[in-house]
Design a protein around this motif. Structure first.
Motif, PDB file in Angstrom:
ATOM      1  N   THR A   2       0.843  -1.195   0.000  1.00  0.00           N
ATOM      2  CA  THR A   2       0.000   0.000   0.000  1.00  0.00           C
ATOM      3  C   THR A   2       0.878   1.245   0.000  1.00  0.00           C
ATOM      4  OG1 THR A   2      -1.847  -1.067   1.135  1.00  0.00           O
ATOM      5  CG2 THR A   2      -1.724   1.317   1.281  1.00  0.00           C
ATOM      6  N   ILE A   3       0.568   2.173  -0.905  1.00  0.00           N
ATOM      7  CA  ILE A   3       1.332   3.412  -1.033  1.00  0.00           C
ATOM      8  C   ILE A   3       0.462   4.580  -0.595  1.00  0.00           C
ATOM      9  CG2 ILE A   3       2.624   4.902  -2.601  1.00  0.00           C
ATOM     10  CD1 ILE A   3       2.904   2.412  -4.432  1.00  0.00           C
ATOM     11  N   GLN A   4       0.907   5.308   0.417  1.00  0.00           N
ATOM     12  CA  GLN A   4       0.147   6.463   0.897  1.00  0.00           C
ATOM     13  C   GLN A   4       0.168   7.563  -0.155  1.00  0.00           C
ATOM     14  OE1 GLN A   4       0.498   7.910   5.051  1.00  0.00           O
ATOM     15  NE2 GLN A   4       1.090   9.868   4.174  1.00  0.00           N
ATOM     16  N   MET A   5      -1.011   8.114  -0.437  1.00  0.00           N
ATOM     17  CA  MET A   5      -1.113   9.216  -1.391  1.00  0.00           C
ATOM     18  C   MET A   5      -1.348  10.516  -0.607  1.00  0.00           C
ATOM     19  SD  MET A   5      -0.532   7.513  -4.137  1.00  0.00           S
ATOM     20  CE  MET A   5      -1.046   8.433  -5.586  1.00  0.00           C
ATOM     21  N   ILE A  12      -8.970  -0.889   2.121  1.00  0.00           N
ATOM     22  CA  ILE A  12      -8.227   0.354   2.332  1.00  0.00           C
ATOM     23  C   ILE A  12      -8.600   1.391   1.280  1.00  0.00           C
ATOM     24  CG2 ILE A  12      -6.202  -0.262   0.955  1.00  0.00           C
ATOM     25  CD1 ILE A  12      -6.158   1.531   4.355  1.00  0.00           C
ATOM     26  N   SER A  13      -8.979   0.922   0.084  1.00  0.00           N
ATOM     27  CA  SER A  13      -9.382   1.865  -0.968  1.00  0.00           C
ATOM     28  C   SER A  13     -10.747   2.485  -0.695  1.00  0.00           C
ATOM     29  CB  SER A  13      -9.403   1.156  -2.329  1.00  0.00           C
ATOM     30  OG  SER A  13     -10.546   0.329  -2.465  1.00  0.00           O
ATOM     31  N   GLU A  14     -11.536   1.850   0.184  1.00  0.00           N
ATOM     32  CA  GLU A  14     -12.854   2.386   0.518  1.00  0.00           C
ATOM     33  C   GLU A  14     -12.771   3.542   1.511  1.00  0.00           C
ATOM     34  OE1 GLU A  14     -15.460  -1.764  -0.001  1.00  0.00           O
ATOM     35  OE2 GLU A  14     -14.775  -1.114   1.979  1.00  0.00           O
ATOM     36  N   VAL A  15     -11.699   3.596   2.298  1.00  0.00           N
ATOM     37  CA  VAL A  15     -11.609   4.607   3.354  1.00  0.00           C
ATOM     38  C   VAL A  15     -10.478   5.599   3.142  1.00  0.00           C
ATOM     39  CG1 VAL A  15     -12.693   3.143   5.082  1.00  0.00           C
ATOM     40  CG2 VAL A  15     -10.217   3.037   4.784  1.00  0.00           C
ATOM     41  N   THR A  16      -9.580   5.345   2.179  1.00  0.00           N
ATOM     42  CA  THR A  16      -8.489   6.275   1.888  1.00  0.00           C
ATOM     43  C   THR A  16      -8.293   6.339   0.373  1.00  0.00           C
ATOM     44  OG1 THR A  16      -6.623   4.713   1.826  1.00  0.00           O
ATOM     45  CG2 THR A  16      -7.357   5.451   4.007  1.00  0.00           C
ATOM     46  N   ALA A  67      -5.309   5.668  -0.886  1.00  0.00           N
ATOM     47  CA  ALA A  67      -4.055   4.936  -1.069  1.00  0.00           C
ATOM     48  C   ALA A  67      -4.114   4.056  -2.314  1.00  0.00           C
ATOM     49  CB  ALA A  67      -3.751   4.086   0.161  1.00  0.00           C
ATOM     50  N   LEU A  68      -2.958   3.889  -2.939  1.00  0.00           N
ATOM     51  CA  LEU A  68      -2.807   2.966  -4.063  1.00  0.00           C
ATOM     52  C   LEU A  68      -2.252   1.653  -3.528  1.00  0.00           C
ATOM     53  CD1 LEU A  68      -2.579   2.134  -7.039  1.00  0.00           C
ATOM     54  CD2 LEU A  68      -0.390   3.346  -7.116  1.00  0.00           C
ATOM     55  N   THR A  69      -2.954   0.560  -3.779  1.00  0.00           N
ATOM     56  CA  THR A  69      -2.561  -0.741  -3.232  1.00  0.00           C
ATOM     57  C   THR A  69      -2.308  -1.736  -4.349  1.00  0.00           C
ATOM     58  OG1 THR A  69      -3.816  -0.340  -1.214  1.00  0.00           O
ATOM     59  CG2 THR A  69      -3.204  -2.615  -1.674  1.00  0.00           C
ATOM     60  N   ILE A  70      -1.228  -2.491  -4.200  1.00  0.00           N
ATOM     61  CA  ILE A  70      -0.813  -3.498  -5.185  1.00  0.00           C
ATOM     62  C   ILE A  70      -0.966  -4.875  -4.563  1.00  0.00           C
ATOM     63  CG2 ILE A  70       1.078  -4.303  -6.648  1.00  0.00           C
ATOM     64  CD1 ILE A  70       2.312  -1.402  -6.073  1.00  0.00           C
ATOM     65  N   GLY A 128      -0.571 -15.508  -9.640  1.00  0.00           N
ATOM     66  CA  GLY A 128       0.495 -14.579  -9.995  1.00  0.00           C
ATOM     67  C   GLY A 128      -0.021 -13.303 -10.617  1.00  0.00           C
ATOM     68  N   GLY A 129      -1.336 -13.154 -10.697  1.00  0.00           N
ATOM     69  CA  GLY A 129      -1.929 -11.965 -11.289  1.00  0.00           C
ATOM     70  C   GLY A 129      -1.675 -10.716 -10.455  1.00  0.00           C
ATOM     71  N   VAL A 130      -1.585  -9.584 -11.141  1.00  0.00           N
ATOM     72  CA  VAL A 130      -1.326  -8.300 -10.487  1.00  0.00           C
ATOM     73  C   VAL A 130      -2.614  -7.474 -10.483  1.00  0.00           C
ATOM     74  CG1 VAL A 130       0.041  -6.181 -10.518  1.00  0.00           C
ATOM     75  CG2 VAL A 130       1.065  -8.351 -11.248  1.00  0.00           C
ATOM     76  N   THR A 131      -2.977  -7.007  -9.280  1.00  0.00           N
ATOM     77  CA  THR A 131      -4.196  -6.213  -9.109  1.00  0.00           C
ATOM     78  C   THR A 131      -3.855  -4.900  -8.427  1.00  0.00           C
ATOM     79  OG1 THR A 131      -5.603  -8.181  -8.926  1.00  0.00           O
ATOM     80  CG2 THR A 131      -6.470  -6.136  -7.989  1.00  0.00           C
ATOM     81  N   LEU A 132      -4.503  -3.829  -8.871  1.00  0.00           N
ATOM     82  CA  LEU A 132      -4.362  -2.524  -8.236  1.00  0.00           C
ATOM     83  C   LEU A 132      -5.722  -2.079  -7.725  1.00  0.00           C
ATOM     84  CD1 LEU A 132      -2.136  -0.524 -10.778  1.00  0.00           C
ATOM     85  CD2 LEU A 132      -1.402  -1.928  -8.853  1.00  0.00           C
ATOM     86  N   THR A 133      -5.726  -1.393  -6.580  1.00  0.00           N
ATOM     87  CA  THR A 133      -6.952  -0.779  -6.081  1.00  0.00           C
ATOM     88  C   THR A 133      -6.660   0.660  -5.683  1.00  0.00           C
ATOM     89  OG1 THR A 133      -6.634  -1.400  -3.750  1.00  0.00           O
ATOM     90  CG2 THR A 133      -7.771  -2.986  -5.170  1.00  0.00           C
ATOM     91  N   ARG A 134      -7.626   1.510  -5.929  1.00  0.00           N
ATOM     92  CA  ARG A 134      -7.560   2.896  -5.454  1.00  0.00           C
ATOM     93  C   ARG A 134      -8.944   3.513  -5.604  1.00  0.00           C
ATOM     94  NH1 ARG A 134      -4.567   8.414  -7.454  1.00  0.00           N
ATOM     95  NH2 ARG A 134      -4.621   9.436  -5.421  1.00  0.00           N
ATOM     96  N   ASN A 135      -9.324   4.288  -4.593  1.00  0.00           N
ATOM     97  CA  ASN A 135     -10.621   4.970  -4.618  1.00  0.00           C
ATOM     98  C   ASN A 135     -11.763   4.008  -4.928  1.00  0.00           C
ATOM     99  OD1 ASN A 135      -9.435   7.474  -4.044  1.00  0.00           O
ATOM    100  ND2 ASN A 135      -9.082   7.901  -6.207  1.00  0.00           N
ATOM    101  N   ASN A 136     -11.732   2.851  -4.249  1.00  0.00           N
ATOM    102  CA  ASN A 136     -12.782   1.842  -4.362  1.00  0.00           C
ATOM    103  C   ASN A 136     -12.884   1.258  -5.773  1.00  0.00           C
ATOM    104  OD1 ASN A 136     -14.696   0.230  -3.150  1.00  0.00           O
ATOM    105  ND2 ASN A 136     -16.367   1.678  -3.385  1.00  0.00           N
TER     106      ASN A 136
END
Length: 279
Positions: A135-138, A212-216, A218-221, A228-236
């Motif tokens: 998780t990366i703080q924005m 974490i994307s629902e309450v902040t 933050a960009l999460t990987i 092995g799939g890569v997923t990103l979440t941000r802003n829900n």
């Protein structure tokens, strides 16, 4: 009786409008600054106290009104202590910027190094199906979640991220939280989303990333240990099974401060007003 626009468009009226916009902007920035921190609950408590004061004054509860007056008179000092991290972060933000001119962003090299480290670790772990949660703080503070992890305060490198998530090591469970281009903590706990829209085949890491994307902001990987799939979440928003080109394009768009887009605080104010007006 005809209406004259010249009577409305006076300097006094424009000054009043500007006054309201400035106050609105700083209140908006304050709310964005304290989202995701314990300060949110304290801010709600302040609103309740203000409402009690107004209601007690209106219906004539003099004793209650007097007590609220005394409480409010001391609350300024309390706020300085309680909101010290947020105040410090805001002042640092002002200090890094310029009020009226554009400037070169000294963090661009750090941001590029962060992206390279993320890419290196993602590629390594994805090929070997090593589960990871980063998780990366924005803009929104993540102090509440940082407190749950193990302090590292280390430079971000691909090797370090890989070693953290190697299975059966002390830090591989939980999330790595990156703040100010440094690994703040590892093995941190993130809130799990209870949304029914999350596919059932996704596990705890993905639910934590969505949570974490629902309450902040933050960009999460997430790297899946099953696929092995890569997923990103941000802003829900959940972006699944991204290719290297996909996530690198997203990183360059959201983690790099573009030179041509580096704005002063005055420009940030104008941009913030425009965004606020669109919501």
């Amino acid at each position: 009786m005809s209406f004259e626009w010249s009577q409305l468009l006076t300097w006094r009226m424009l000054a009043n409008v500007l006054d309201i916009i400035v106050v609105w902007y700083f209140v908006y920035k304050l709310i964005m600054l304290i989202r995701g921190t314990k300060a949110v609950q304290l801010f709600k408590g302040m609103i309740v106290i203000a409402l009690i004061k107004v209601i007690s004054w209106y219906i004539g509860l003099r004793t209650v009104s007097y007590i609220m007056d005394q409480f409010i008179s001391w609350i300024v000092i309390a706020l300085i202590v309680i909101f010290q991290p947020e105040i410090r972060r805001g002042l640092e933000h002002i200090g890094r910027g310029s009020l009226l001119r554009r400037g070169v962003n000294p963090k661009i090299e750090q941001e590029n190094n962060l992206i390279k480290a993320l890419d290196k670790s993602i590629q390594y772990m994805s090929k070997r199906r090593i589960g990871a949660l980063i998780t990366i703080q924005m803009n929104t503070g993540l102090e509440d979640y940082i407190e749950t992890g193990i302090d590292l305060d280390a430079d971000v490198t691909g090797e370090l991220l890989i070693n953290i998530f190697i299975p059966n090591t002390p830090l591989h469970d939980g999330a790595v939280i990156i703040r100010d281009d440094k690994i703040a903590v590892a093995a941190a706990y993130l809130p799990l989303s209870e949304s029914n829209l999350i596919p059932k085949e996704l596990g705890t890491r993905h639910r934590a990333a969505v949570g974490i994307s629902e309450v902040t902001d933050a960009l999460t990987i997430v790297v899946s240990e099953e696929t092995g799939g890569v997923t990103l979440t941000r802003n829900n928003e959940l972006m699944r099974d991204l290719s290297r080109d996909d996530y690198m394009k997203y990183f360059n768009s959201h983690l790099i401060t573009q030179e041509e887009n580096k704005t002063s605080l005055l420009q940030e104010f104008v941009d913030g007003f425009k965004k606020g007006g669109q919501k």
